[in-house]
Design an enzyme around this catalytic site. Sequence first.
Site, mmCIF file in Angstrom:
data_model
loop_
_atom_site.group_PDB
_atom_site.id
_atom_site.type_symbol
_atom_site.label_atom_id
_atom_site.label_comp_id
_atom_site.label_asym_id
_atom_site.label_seq_id
_atom_site.Cartn_x
_atom_site.Cartn_y
_atom_site.Cartn_z
ATOM 1 N N LYS A 101 43.635 59.307 39.811
ATOM 2 C CA LYS A 101 43.342 58.030 39.241
ATOM 3 C C LYS A 101 41.731 58.363 39.211
ATOM 4 C CE LYS A 101 46.170 54.615 41.299
ATOM 5 N NZ LYS A 101 46.295 53.907 42.381
ATOM 6 N N GLU A 147 36.008 51.011 44.497
ATOM 7 C CA GLU A 147 35.781 50.222 43.194
ATOM 8 C C GLU A 147 35.348 48.825 43.902
ATOM 9 O OE1 GLU A 147 40.197 51.351 40.615
ATOM 10 O OE2 GLU A 147 39.786 49.244 41.582
ATOM 11 N N HIS A 155 53.589 45.356 46.940
ATOM 12 C CA HIS A 155 53.576 46.167 45.597
ATOM 13 C C HIS A 155 54.773 46.204 44.810
ATOM 14 C CE1 HIS A 155 49.383 46.129 47.143
ATOM 15 N NE2 HIS A 155 49.772 46.674 48.057
ATOM 16 N N ARG A 191 56.042 56.277 31.680
ATOM 17 C CA ARG A 191 57.564 56.051 31.919
ATOM 18 C C ARG A 191 57.908 54.946 31.057
ATOM 19 N NH1 ARG A 191 55.814 54.277 36.735
ATOM 20 N NH2 ARG A 191 56.287 52.266 37.167
HETATM 21 C C1 MV4 Z 1 43.006 46.281 43.390
HETATM 22 C C2 MV4 Z 1 42.805 44.833 43.722
HETATM 23 C C3 MV4 Z 1 41.725 44.214 43.596
HETATM 24 N N1 MV4 Z 1 40.578 44.784 43.265
HETATM 25 N N2 MV4 Z 1 41.721 46.706 42.821
HETATM 26 C C4 MV4 Z 1 47.319 47.020 44.258
HETATM 27 C C5 MV4 Z 1 48.229 48.385 43.905
HETATM 28 C C6 MV4 Z 1 47.320 49.113 42.966
HETATM 29 N N3 MV4 Z 1 48.083 49.781 41.958
HETATM 30 C C7 MV4 Z 1 46.347 48.274 42.658
HETATM 31 N N4 MV4 Z 1 46.222 46.969 43.713
HETATM 32 C C8 MV4 Z 1 45.276 46.190 43.669
HETATM 33 N N5 MV4 Z 1 43.911 46.975 43.276
HETATM 34 C C9 MV4 Z 1 40.531 45.859 43.165
HETATM 35 N N6 MV4 Z 1 39.586 46.737 42.612
HETATM 36 C C10 MV4 Z 1 44.154 44.031 43.843
HETATM 37 C C11 MV4 Z 1 45.317 44.938 43.935
HETATM 38 C C12 MV4 Z 1 46.439 44.387 44.033
HETATM 39 C C13 MV4 Z 1 47.552 44.211 43.352
HETATM 40 C C14 MV4 Z 1 47.480 44.722 42.117
HETATM 41 C C15 MV4 Z 1 48.540 44.490 41.233
HETATM 42 C C16 MV4 Z 1 49.637 43.812 41.704
HETATM 43 C C17 MV4 Z 1 49.749 43.224 42.836
HETATM 44 C C18 MV4 Z 1 48.826 43.309 43.604
HETATM 45 C C19 MV4 Z 1 48.691 42.816 45.161
HETATM 46 C C20 MV4 Z 1 47.779 43.232 45.825
HETATM 47 C C21 MV4 Z 1 46.720 43.805 45.400
#
Ligand code: MV4
Length: 517
Positions: free
Chosen positions: A116, A200, A235, A292
């Site tokens: 990332k 972040e 997730h 993918r």
């Molecule tokens: C975040 C966020 C809020 N702010 N980043 C969760 C898994 C990862 N792929 C990224 N995720 C998140 N990143 C920042 N800066 C909230 C989440 C997140 C989330 C993101 C996508 C789908 C579901 C989620 C559930 C909880 C938190």
Amino acid sequence: MFKRILIANRGEIAVRVIRACREMGIESVAVYSDVDRRALHVRKADFCEYLGPAQPSESYLNIPKILEAARRSGADAIHPGYGFLSENAKFARACREAGIVFIGPSPESMEMMGSKTKARQNMKKANVPFVPGTETGLTSAAEALSVAESIGYPVMLKAAAGGGGKGMRMVRTPAELANALEAAQSEALRSFGDSEVYIEKFIENPRHVEMQIFGDTQGNVIYLAERECSVQRRHQKVLEEAPCSFVDPDMRRRMGEVAVQVGKAAKYCNAGTVEFLVDAQKNFYFLEMNTRLQVEHPVTELITGIDLVQLQLHVAAGEPLPFKQQDITLRGHAMELRIYAEDPDNNFFPSPGRITRLMSPSGPGIRRDTGVYEGWVVPLDYDPLLAKLIAYGETRQQVIKRLRRALSEYFIGGIKTNLSLFRRILQHPDFEAARVDTGFLDRLLPEPRAVDERTTRRVPIVALTAAIFAQQAPPGAQPTHHDDGLQAAGQPAAASAQNGSAKPSGWKAAALTEGLR
Ligand code: MV4
């Protein structure tokens, strides 16, 4: 075009790829492990090759075994599906070295998106908006404190090698930061063998919206609209739809153009997905790219009319994309439900076992992509996804109605499934109004459950069908399953599961229970 394709995967996605091959006159080769000898994908393919024991490392994740199976079967290309080896750059490289086409992006594109921080460095160069923070791993708590000060609290610490929420920490105050950094780094090291963690700004209750992109070997990249994937649990996506109601045409174009920029920066070829976080003000930020074909690709197929798997094969064979961006038109709405063998009344614990009865919905606007059949034993060794129930309609409201109807027809006996969860989601006023963000399911799950959340029908269609199977009415039989639509009308599923005292009211319910065992 390829003559014979080996599918390095199992379950519904292997079946999906076999279907594309058959329509195109390409022969398909299934691979299988010990527990998948009788699996649906093995039965549907033209040829099959045995890999080894159930453990993924001995079968679906074993690069030498898969390459050997490809060589033995005379396949000229490999489709990796999703999961397993699909985003493994080493595997893509090994295919290249073995002279077999990997149906997917280059190993170089995969490597760029695998880290990332590397992806963020490249996105910075390409002028792609991403969540404010660092593009390199944090080297000290002091550095974390000073960056957090400048971007503002709360902040998020994330593993560079991460995904699926592992190695992720939200931090609200400077006092918590140093400890959280240490915890995130050690979790990252344990989970990914790499302790790199970056920082972040935290986006409060974001939506998860992703853009489907497609690149060809000539360097063309287009976008094929977005998918709304905010309905997730731990997730793990549960329900996806396209298009996203929160995205208007102008935002779609801007997001799509950013996604294409991401694709071009990665010299991306084949199907890919650019994930965004979207805040309440409709600002969108690049999050990561999935290199993918995704589980939820069917909703994009339904609103664009494009067969994405067939397009993957054409592009992997070196053909240019057969259309330009302006040729892409969207029509209607689509939604996908991921039907899992898991128990919603027991913390979604996996529920493998024999499928003793299967009655599947169909009818207007319904598509099912499935990897199971009646009588088959769902193994406990892999992801418990049984099927994807996908609906298409002119409007979102029509899709919801079709899915509610389809759920009333759906019966899976012998194992627990999450079907009842979808009956709840599709009845929820916030969902109906498209008020979904990544916190939606966590807010819904603790809510008290309705008396009859399955359907508004007093005698579900499945129960009527079941009556045909029931030979007689055993007196006093107890329901064995609590998600099978067989309780007496009005019996709450949750209540009967908890106290076990629900009595079927009258002969019919008892007969139905027995008939379906
Ligand atoms: C975040 C966020 C809020 N702010 N980043 C969760 C898994 C990862 N792929 C990224 N995720 C998140 N990143 C920042 N800066 C909230 C989440 C997140 C989330 C993101 C996508 C789908 C579901 C989620 C559930 C909880 C938190």
